[in-house]
Design a protein around this motif. Sequence first.
Motif, PDB file in Angstrom:
ATOM      1  N   HIS A  12      -1.298   3.226  17.205  1.00 37.39           N
ATOM      2  CA  HIS A  12      -0.111   3.775  17.873  1.00 37.39           C
ATOM      3  C   HIS A  12       0.030   3.195  19.276  1.00 37.39           C
ATOM      4  CE1 HIS A  12       0.623   6.634  14.673  1.00 37.39           C
ATOM      5  NE2 HIS A  12      -0.657   6.971  14.714  1.00 37.39           N
ATOM      6  N   GLN A  13      -1.072   3.040  19.969  1.00 34.32           N
ATOM      7  CA  GLN A  13      -1.027   2.465  21.311  1.00 34.32           C
ATOM      8  C   GLN A  13      -0.596   1.001  21.259  1.00 34.32           C
ATOM      9  OE1 GLN A  13      -5.071   4.114  22.027  1.00 34.32           O
ATOM     10  NE2 GLN A  13      -4.315   4.384  24.126  1.00 34.32           N
ATOM     11  N   VAL A  14      -1.099   0.256  20.292  1.00 33.44           N
ATOM     12  CA  VAL A  14      -0.704  -1.152  20.150  1.00 33.44           C
ATOM     13  C   VAL A  14       0.785  -1.232  19.836  1.00 33.44           C
ATOM     14  CG1 VAL A  14      -1.003  -3.271  18.802  1.00 33.44           C
ATOM     15  CG2 VAL A  14      -3.006  -1.891  19.422  1.00 33.44           C
ATOM     16  N   ARG A  15       1.262  -0.408  18.903  1.00 32.95           N
ATOM     17  CA  ARG A  15       2.693  -0.419  18.560  1.00 32.95           C
ATOM     18  C   ARG A  15       3.567  -0.086  19.765  1.00 32.95           C
ATOM     19  NH1 ARG A  15       0.448   1.427  13.681  1.00 32.95           N
ATOM     20  NH2 ARG A  15       0.934  -0.010  11.990  1.00 32.95           N
ATOM     21  N   SER A  16       3.119   0.838  20.604  1.00 27.10           N
ATOM     22  CA  SER A  16       3.914   1.207  21.776  1.00 27.10           C
ATOM     23  C   SER A  16       4.055   0.032  22.736  1.00 27.10           C
ATOM     24  CB  SER A  16       3.328   2.426  22.489  1.00 27.10           C
ATOM     25  OG  SER A  16       2.130   2.114  23.158  1.00 27.10           O
ATOM     26  N   VAL A  17       3.029  -0.791  22.836  1.00 23.18           N
ATOM     27  CA  VAL A  17       3.109  -1.994  23.677  1.00 23.18           C
ATOM     28  C   VAL A  17       4.045  -3.006  23.044  1.00 23.18           C
ATOM     29  CG1 VAL A  17       1.805  -3.984  24.524  1.00 23.18           C
ATOM     30  CG2 VAL A  17       0.818  -1.695  24.708  1.00 23.18           C
ATOM     31  N   VAL A  18       3.908  -3.225  21.751  1.00 22.11           N
ATOM     32  CA  VAL A  18       4.687  -4.243  21.044  1.00 22.11           C
ATOM     33  C   VAL A  18       6.184  -3.932  21.102  1.00 22.11           C
ATOM     34  CG1 VAL A  18       5.115  -5.281  18.775  1.00 22.11           C
ATOM     35  CG2 VAL A  18       2.769  -4.930  19.567  1.00 22.11           C
ATOM     36  N   VAL A  19       6.572  -2.675  20.915  1.00 20.38           N
ATOM     37  CA  VAL A  19       8.004  -2.349  20.906  1.00 20.38           C
ATOM     38  C   VAL A  19       8.624  -2.397  22.295  1.00 20.38           C
ATOM     39  CG1 VAL A  19       7.876  -0.983  18.799  1.00 20.38           C
ATOM     40  CG2 VAL A  19       7.676   0.161  20.988  1.00 20.38           C
ATOM     41  N   LYS A  20       7.829  -2.249  23.345  1.00 15.36           N
ATOM     42  CA  LYS A  20       8.359  -2.292  24.716  1.00 15.36           C
ATOM     43  C   LYS A  20       8.685  -3.710  25.164  1.00 15.36           C
ATOM     44  CE  LYS A  20       5.880   1.767  26.357  1.00 15.36           C
ATOM     45  NZ  LYS A  20       4.784   2.250  27.216  1.00 15.36           N
ATOM     46  N   GLU A  21       8.008  -4.677  24.590  1.00 13.61           N
ATOM     47  CA  GLU A  21       8.183  -6.066  25.008  1.00 13.61           C
ATOM     48  C   GLU A  21       9.457  -6.665  24.405  1.00 13.61           C
ATOM     49  OE1 GLU A  21       6.149  -7.697  27.199  1.00 13.61           O
ATOM     50  OE2 GLU A  21       5.075  -5.791  27.392  1.00 13.61           O
ATOM     51  N   ALA A  22      10.157  -7.455  25.198  1.00 11.92           N
ATOM     52  CA  ALA A  22      11.384  -8.101  24.729  1.00 11.92           C
ATOM     53  C   ALA A  22      11.066  -9.196  23.709  1.00 11.92           C
ATOM     54  CB  ALA A  22      12.141  -8.699  25.907  1.00 11.92           C
ATOM     55  N   ARG A  23       9.909  -9.789  23.833  1.00 18.21           N
ATOM     56  CA  ARG A  23       9.470 -10.827  22.902  1.00 18.21           C
ATOM     57  C   ARG A  23       8.108 -10.426  22.354  1.00 18.21           C
ATOM     58  NH1 ARG A  23       5.358 -12.772  25.416  1.00 18.21           N
ATOM     59  NH2 ARG A  23       5.266 -13.107  27.622  1.00 18.21           N
ATOM     60  N   ARG A  24       7.649 -11.142  21.365  1.00 17.66           N
ATOM     61  CA  ARG A  24       6.324 -10.855  20.792  1.00 17.66           C
ATOM     62  C   ARG A  24       5.271 -11.149  21.859  1.00 17.66           C
ATOM     63  NH1 ARG A  24       2.105 -13.416  17.487  1.00 17.66           N
ATOM     64  NH2 ARG A  24       1.554 -12.013  15.800  1.00 17.66           N
ATOM     65  N   PRO A  25       4.492 -10.144  22.259  1.00 17.59           N
ATOM     66  CA  PRO A  25       3.494 -10.382  23.303  1.00 17.59           C
ATOM     67  C   PRO A  25       2.312 -11.193  22.791  1.00 17.59           C
ATOM     68  CG  PRO A  25       3.290  -8.153  22.467  1.00 17.59           C
ATOM     69  CD  PRO A  25       4.493  -8.769  21.799  1.00 17.59           C
ATOM     70  N   ARG A  26       1.656 -11.857  23.720  1.00 20.39           N
ATOM     71  CA  ARG A  26       0.411 -12.541  23.391  1.00 20.39           C
ATOM     72  C   ARG A  26      -0.669 -11.473  23.224  1.00 20.39           C
ATOM     73  NH1 ARG A  26       0.019 -18.006  24.926  1.00 20.39           N
ATOM     74  NH2 ARG A  26      -2.194 -17.649  25.288  1.00 20.39           N
ATOM     75  N   LEU A  27      -1.692 -11.796  22.509  1.00 15.98           N
ATOM     76  CA  LEU A  27      -2.793 -10.871  22.285  1.00 15.98           C
ATOM     77  C   LEU A  27      -3.387 -10.402  23.614  1.00 15.98           C
ATOM     78  CD1 LEU A  27      -4.353  -9.534  20.000  1.00 15.98           C
ATOM     79  CD2 LEU A  27      -5.859 -11.505  19.951  1.00 15.98           C
ATOM     80  N   SER A  28      -3.563 -11.323  24.546  1.00 17.68           N
ATOM     81  CA  SER A  28      -4.117 -10.964  25.857  1.00 17.68           C
ATOM     82  C   SER A  28      -3.205 -10.005  26.615  1.00 17.68           C
ATOM     83  CB  SER A  28      -4.372 -12.222  26.692  1.00 17.68           C
ATOM     84  OG  SER A  28      -3.172 -12.932  26.903  1.00 17.68           O
ATOM     85  N   GLU A  29      -1.889 -10.113  26.395  1.00 17.26           N
ATOM     86  CA  GLU A  29      -0.942  -9.210  27.049  1.00 17.26           C
ATOM     87  C   GLU A  29      -1.043  -7.801  26.479  1.00 17.26           C
ATOM     88  OE1 GLU A  29       2.615 -12.290  28.266  1.00 17.26           O
ATOM     89  OE2 GLU A  29       2.548 -11.553  26.194  1.00 17.26           O
ATOM     90  N   VAL A  30      -1.326  -7.692  25.196  1.00 15.81           N
ATOM     91  CA  VAL A  30      -1.500  -6.373  24.581  1.00 15.81           C
ATOM     92  C   VAL A  30      -2.708  -5.695  25.221  1.00 15.81           C
ATOM     93  CG1 VAL A  30      -2.023  -5.110  22.466  1.00 15.81           C
ATOM     94  CG2 VAL A  30      -0.384  -6.999  22.414  1.00 15.81           C
ATOM     95  N   TYR A  31      -3.822  -6.418  25.293  1.00 11.16           N
ATOM     96  CA  TYR A  31      -5.017  -5.860  25.936  1.00 11.16           C
ATOM     97  C   TYR A  31      -4.719  -5.452  27.379  1.00 11.16           C
ATOM     98  CZ  TYR A  31      -8.114  -7.469  22.162  1.00 11.16           C
ATOM     99  OH  TYR A  31      -8.744  -7.660  20.957  1.00 11.16           O
ATOM    100  N   ALA A  32      -4.052  -6.325  28.128  1.00 11.07           N
ATOM    101  CA  ALA A  32      -3.753  -6.043  29.532  1.00 11.07           C
ATOM    102  C   ALA A  32      -2.880  -4.799  29.683  1.00 11.07           C
ATOM    103  CB  ALA A  32      -3.075  -7.250  30.183  1.00 11.07           C
ATOM    104  N   CYS A  33      -1.881  -4.660  28.823  1.00 14.61           N
ATOM    105  CA  CYS A  33      -1.011  -3.484  28.879  1.00 14.61           C
ATOM    106  C   CYS A  33      -1.776  -2.202  28.571  1.00 14.61           C
ATOM    107  CB  CYS A  33       0.159  -3.629  27.914  1.00 14.61           C
ATOM    108  SG  CYS A  33       1.406  -4.807  28.462  1.00 14.61           S
ATOM    109  N   LEU A  34      -2.855  -2.325  27.811  1.00 15.89           N
ATOM    110  CA  LEU A  34      -3.674  -1.172  27.483  1.00 15.89           C
ATOM    111  C   LEU A  34      -4.813  -0.976  28.492  1.00 15.89           C
ATOM    112  CD1 LEU A  34      -3.779  -1.645  23.613  1.00 15.89           C
ATOM    113  CD2 LEU A  34      -2.511   0.103  24.899  1.00 15.89           C
ATOM    114  N   GLY A  35      -4.831  -1.830  29.524  1.00 15.01           N
ATOM    115  CA  GLY A  35      -5.809  -1.685  30.601  1.00 15.01           C
ATOM    116  C   GLY A  35      -7.215  -2.125  30.235  1.00 15.01           C
TER     117      GLY A  35
END
Length: 65
Positions: A12-35
Motif C-alpha cells: 500500500h505504501q509503494v502504491r501510494s508513492v507510484v500514484v502520486k508521481e506524474a511519471r513512473r518513478p525509478r526504484l531509488s525514488e520509491v525508496y527515497a519517498c518512503l524515507g
Amino acid sequence: MIVCSCNVFSDHQVRSVVVKEARRPRLSEVYACLGCSAQCGRCAHAIKRIMDERPGSVHANASLH
C-alpha cells in the motif's frame, strides 16, 4: 502485505508513492519517498511489479493485449 522486511513497508505504501508521481518513478525514488534505501534488494522485484500495475504503464497495457 509487507513488501520489504528490511525497511518494513507495505504494498500500500509503494502504491501510494507510484500514484502520486506524474511519471513512473525509478526504484531509488520509491525508496527515497518512503524515507529509506535499498538494503538486501529482495523486495526490488515486488516493487517493480507494483509499479508495472500502474495505469498507463507500458507493462500494464501489454497484459491487456
